[in-house]
Design a protein around this motif. Structure first.
Motif, short mmCIF file in Angstrom:
data_model
loop_
_atom_site.label_atom_id
_atom_site.label_comp_id
_atom_site.label_asym_id
_atom_site.label_seq_id
_atom_site.Cartn_x
_atom_site.Cartn_y
_atom_site.Cartn_z
N LYS A 152 21.43 -13.38 -5.28
CA LYS A 152 21.16 -12.88 -6.84
C LYS A 152 20.82 -13.08 -7.44
CE LYS A 152 24.44 -12.92 -10.79
NZ LYS A 152 24.73 -13.77 -11.73
N THR A 153 19.71 -13.77 -7.45
CA THR A 153 18.19 -14.77 -7.43
C THR A 153 17.29 -13.50 -7.11
OG1 THR A 153 18.83 -16.86 -7.93
CG2 THR A 153 16.24 -15.70 -8.07
N ALA A 154 17.23 -13.13 -5.83
CA ALA A 154 16.28 -12.76 -5.19
C ALA A 154 16.52 -11.12 -5.80
CB ALA A 154 15.87 -12.23 -3.77
N ASN A 155 16.89 -10.48 -6.07
CA ASN A 155 17.54 -9.19 -6.31
C ASN A 155 17.41 -8.88 -7.93
OD1 ASN A 155 19.01 -7.63 -3.81
ND2 ASN A 155 19.87 -9.07 -3.54
N GLU A 156 17.62 -9.98 -8.65
CA GLU A 156 17.10 -9.97 -10.42
C GLU A 156 15.86 -9.70 -10.48
OE1 GLU A 156 20.37 -12.21 -12.06
OE2 GLU A 156 22.28 -10.83 -11.69
N SER A 157 15.28 -10.79 -9.42
CA SER A 157 13.86 -11.16 -9.97
C SER A 157 12.80 -9.88 -9.45
CB SER A 157 13.44 -12.35 -9.63
OG SER A 157 13.86 -12.26 -8.32
N HIS A 158 13.60 -9.23 -8.92
CA HIS A 158 12.06 -8.30 -8.16
C HIS A 158 12.77 -7.50 -7.95
CE1 HIS A 158 9.03 -6.63 -5.87
NE2 HIS A 158 7.39 -7.52 -6.24
N ARG A 159 12.60 -6.16 -7.82
CA ARG A 159 13.75 -5.09 -7.78
C ARG A 159 13.38 -4.77 -6.41
NH1 ARG A 159 16.52 -1.18 -10.40
NH2 ARG A 159 16.04 -1.95 -12.11
N PRO A 160 14.03 -4.72 -5.71
CA PRO A 160 13.76 -3.86 -3.66
C PRO A 160 12.94 -2.20 -4.04
CG PRO A 160 16.19 -4.92 -4.32
CD PRO A 160 15.49 -5.43 -5.32
N ARG A 161 12.82 -1.80 -3.13
CA ARG A 161 12.69 -1.06 -2.82
C ARG A 161 13.46 -0.72 -2.27
NH1 ARG A 161 7.10 -0.25 0.09
NH2 ARG A 161 8.15 -0.90 2.03
N ASN A 162 13.35 1.08 -2.60
CA ASN A 162 14.57 1.52 -2.29
C ASN A 162 16.31 1.90 -2.74
OD1 ASN A 162 12.77 3.10 -0.80
ND2 ASN A 162 13.05 1.42 1.45
N GLY A 163 16.26 1.08 -3.45
CA GLY A 163 17.40 0.59 -4.08
C GLY A 163 18.53 -0.90 -3.03
N ARG A 164 18.19 -0.73 -1.58
CA ARG A 164 18.66 -1.30 -0.73
C ARG A 164 18.62 -2.92 -1.26
NH1 ARG A 164 18.09 -3.52 4.37
NH2 ARG A 164 15.34 -2.97 4.09
N GLY A 165 19.42 -3.53 -1.54
CA GLY A 165 19.21 -5.53 -1.95
C GLY A 165 18.59 -6.04 -1.03
N SER A 208 10.70 -9.40 -1.21
CA SER A 208 9.28 -8.41 -0.79
C SER A 208 8.87 -8.28 0.32
CB SER A 208 8.65 -7.84 -2.62
OG SER A 208 8.03 -8.45 -2.35
N ARG A 209 7.96 -9.30 0.37
CA ARG A 209 7.04 -9.87 1.46
C ARG A 209 7.40 -9.77 2.73
NH1 ARG A 209 2.57 -7.85 0.20
NH2 ARG A 209 1.16 -9.15 2.15
N ILE A 210 8.60 -9.68 2.55
CA ILE A 210 9.55 -10.17 3.83
C ILE A 210 9.60 -8.87 4.65
CG2 ILE A 210 11.38 -10.88 5.82
CD1 ILE A 210 10.88 -13.78 3.99
N ARG A 211 10.39 -8.17 3.09
CA ARG A 211 10.88 -6.25 3.71
C ARG A 211 9.87 -5.98 3.76
NH1 ARG A 211 15.28 -3.50 1.44
NH2 ARG A 211 15.76 -5.52 1.34
N GLU A 212 9.01 -6.02 3.32
CA GLU A 212 7.67 -4.78 3.56
C GLU A 212 7.62 -5.40 5.33
OE1 GLU A 212 4.43 -5.70 1.36
OE2 GLU A 212 5.61 -4.86 -1.10
N THR A 226 18.32 -8.85 2.05
CA THR A 226 19.81 -9.62 3.04
C THR A 226 19.87 -10.71 2.68
OG1 THR A 226 17.90 -9.73 4.68
CG2 THR A 226 19.08 -7.72 4.92
N ARG A 227 20.68 -11.32 3.39
CA ARG A 227 20.40 -12.64 3.59
C ARG A 227 19.10 -13.32 3.42
NH1 ARG A 227 25.91 -14.20 6.97
NH2 ARG A 227 24.27 -12.72 8.44
N TYR A 228 18.61 -13.29 5.11
CA TYR A 228 17.75 -13.56 5.82
C TYR A 228 16.47 -13.34 4.72
CZ TYR A 228 13.48 -14.25 8.59
OH TYR A 228 12.50 -14.37 9.56
N GLU A 229 16.56 -12.02 4.29
CA GLU A 229 15.32 -11.74 3.29
C GLU A 229 14.88 -13.03 2.19
OE1 GLU A 229 14.50 -7.35 4.55
OE2 GLU A 229 15.73 -8.04 2.50
N SER A 230 16.38 -12.99 1.50
CA SER A 230 16.85 -14.20 0.60
C SER A 230 16.49 -15.86 1.08
CB SER A 230 17.75 -13.86 -0.29
OG SER A 230 18.03 -12.49 -0.39
N VAL A 231 17.84 -15.91 1.61
CA VAL A 231 16.96 -17.58 2.41
C VAL A 231 15.92 -17.78 2.71
CG1 VAL A 231 17.86 -19.36 3.49
CG2 VAL A 231 19.92 -17.12 2.67
N THR A 232 15.43 -16.90 3.64
CA THR A 232 13.15 -17.00 4.29
C THR A 232 13.09 -17.41 3.29
OG1 THR A 232 14.56 -16.29 6.23
CG2 THR A 232 12.56 -16.55 6.00
N GLY A 233 12.63 -16.53 2.21
CA GLY A 233 11.56 -16.28 0.96
C GLY A 233 11.89 -17.49 0.47
#
Length: 455
Positions: free
Chosen positions: A249-262, A336-340, A264-271
């Protein structure tokens, strides 16, 4: 831990299998090419023969291993160096090594399995000083404990199998061991990655792969010699379902993901892990840092690979940032850096990467050897970098060899600074486990930031 080795066998395929030399794909020959292990612990069972030799259980495991090596025949072969840091598989049915051992401890003496530091003696030892072509590609150690419980540790060459393939083998072995038929035959065809074929284009026409560059060093250093010498510590930290959901929730509310896809657990926890490590290590704001991410390309190819493809399809990509940006900006920035980095892996990326590697005169510099030969060459993700491998979608639990599911599972020993594995909680309750290794001096600070920053 006191463990006595009692016997060692070579277990060969029960039936004749394909013979001859087989080329490996470029993805098989780069990255980690040593053995990677996993340990399963089982409590005392009425199915065990509780005599000193545990005759029934050892016989059952060796017999079923011999049978599963028929469809998984590459694992009964041996690897050979050919030239220019390249490997070739000799399907010679030499077999897997099976070791029987005895421990003077009880399973309860191992504690809560929060650390793998004491588990080295439960994992089959691989003597990398031997010629490479003499090393078994699968090693198994059955250890009997004083209480009647056992552990089964499996070490598999990463040059032959990634996590998905290794667990496919393990699951089918367990299935045969408990008297059931093989469920899924492995798809063994390296031609999908053009293994052994010459490049289609010269290096000048290949895309530039920054992932193959050296990772950042600490600002005041020109090499990693001193960092190698520092003592490390391993731990397994738990995140509850609520904590995981809070991070997402913190990751998705603090920096809008590209393409509107929230995220993931991996991207949030690993960040969150990446930011916590930077804070714990006390880096300066202008310190470059890199996070290595492993992406399974099976479903990213066109057409997708068969799910039962046996080999390496995991591609390493790198997310990077300055520490100042990572820790001052919200969690969503790190995600977002991990998503990219992850989104770079598509069909064109994988296939052009093959061309890039085929054009290399020598593959040695793209390999993590973890001590093969006389010179230790580990991946050195460490300070100021990390590697967080996801086991979140792997079927790591519920491995039943015929006497019930495991009491618990543990990744094999991992002793290099910056190595991390993210696992689902064993109870299926939405919790996650982070298995990590950091320099000992940083571990307490990491624990503090890892938990306090969630709130």
């Amino acid at each position: 831990m006191s463990v006595t080795l009692e016997a060692s066998y070579l277990v060969k395929p029960m039936e004749p299998t394909q013979r001859g030399r087989v080329p490996l794909s470029e993805w098989d020959q780069t990255g980690t090419i040593n053995h990677v292990s996993i340990i399963y612990f089982y409590g005392p069972s009425k199915h065990f023969d509780l005599s000193p030799n545990y005759t029934n259980i050892a016989s059952t495991l060796k017999d079923s291993l011999s049978r599963v090596l028929v469809p998984f025949y590459p694992l009964a072969g041996r690897l050979h160096w050919i030239k220019n840091g390249r490997l070739e598989l000799d399907c010679n049915a030499m077999g897997a090594q099976f070791v029987e051992a005895q421990s003077s401890l009880r399973l309860e003496d191992l504690g809560d399995s929060s650390s793998s530091s004491g588990y080295h003696s439960l994992v089959p030892s691989v003597d990398y000083t031997l010629p490479f072509h003499e090393l078994p590609l699968v090693l198994v150690q059955l250890t009997k404990f004083k209480c009647g419980g056992i552990s089964i540790s499996i070490a598999i060459s990463h040059a032959l199998a990634d996590g998905t393939s290794a667990l496919h083998f393990t699951s089918e072995w367990a299935r045969l061991s408990r008297g059931e038929p093989l469920q899924t035959v492995p798809f063994i065809d390296k031609k999908v990655f053009r293994a052994g074929e010459p490049p289609l284009a010269p290096l000048t026409k290949c895309r530039v792969y920054s992932e193959f560059d050296d990772l950042p060093l600490l600002l005041d250093q020109t090499k990693r010699t001193e960092e190698r010498k520092k003592k490390t510590k391993v731990a397994i930290l738990k995140l509850s379902k609520v904590q995981v959901e809070t991070l997402r929730k913190t990751a998705n509310e603090s920096h809008r993901p590209r393409n509107g896809r929230g995220y993931t657990r991996y991207e949030s926890v690993t960040g969150h892990v990446w930011r916590s490590a930077c804070k714990a290590r006390g880096h300066k704001e202008d310190q470059p840092t890199a996070l290595c991410v492993c992406v399974d390309s099976r479903d990213r190819l066109e057409p997708p690979l068969p799910k039962e493809y046996f080999g390496n399809t995991v591609i390493d990509v790198v997310a990077s940032s300055l520490v100042g940006d990572l820790v001052s900006k919200p969690l969503g920035y790190a995600s977002s850096r991990i998503r990219e980095a992850i989104e770079r892996v598509n069909d064109e990326y994988v296939r052009s990467g093959i061309e890039f590697l085929k054009n290399q005169e020598d593959l040695s510099r793209f390999q993590d050897l973890h001590g093969i030969g006389s010179e230790i060459k580990e991946p050195l993700y460490g300070d100021p970098n990390l590697s967080v491998v996801s086991w979140l979608t792997l079927p790591i639990y519920g491995i039943d060899f015929g006497w019930g599911k495991e009491l618990h599972m543990n990744p094999g020993p991992y002793d290099f600074d910056g190595d991390c594995v993210l696992l689902p909680g064993p109870d299926g309750d939405g919790s996650l486990l982070l298995a990590l290794c950091l320099q000992e001096v940083h571990m307490d600070a990491f624990n503090k930031h890892f938990y306090e920053d969630i709130e």
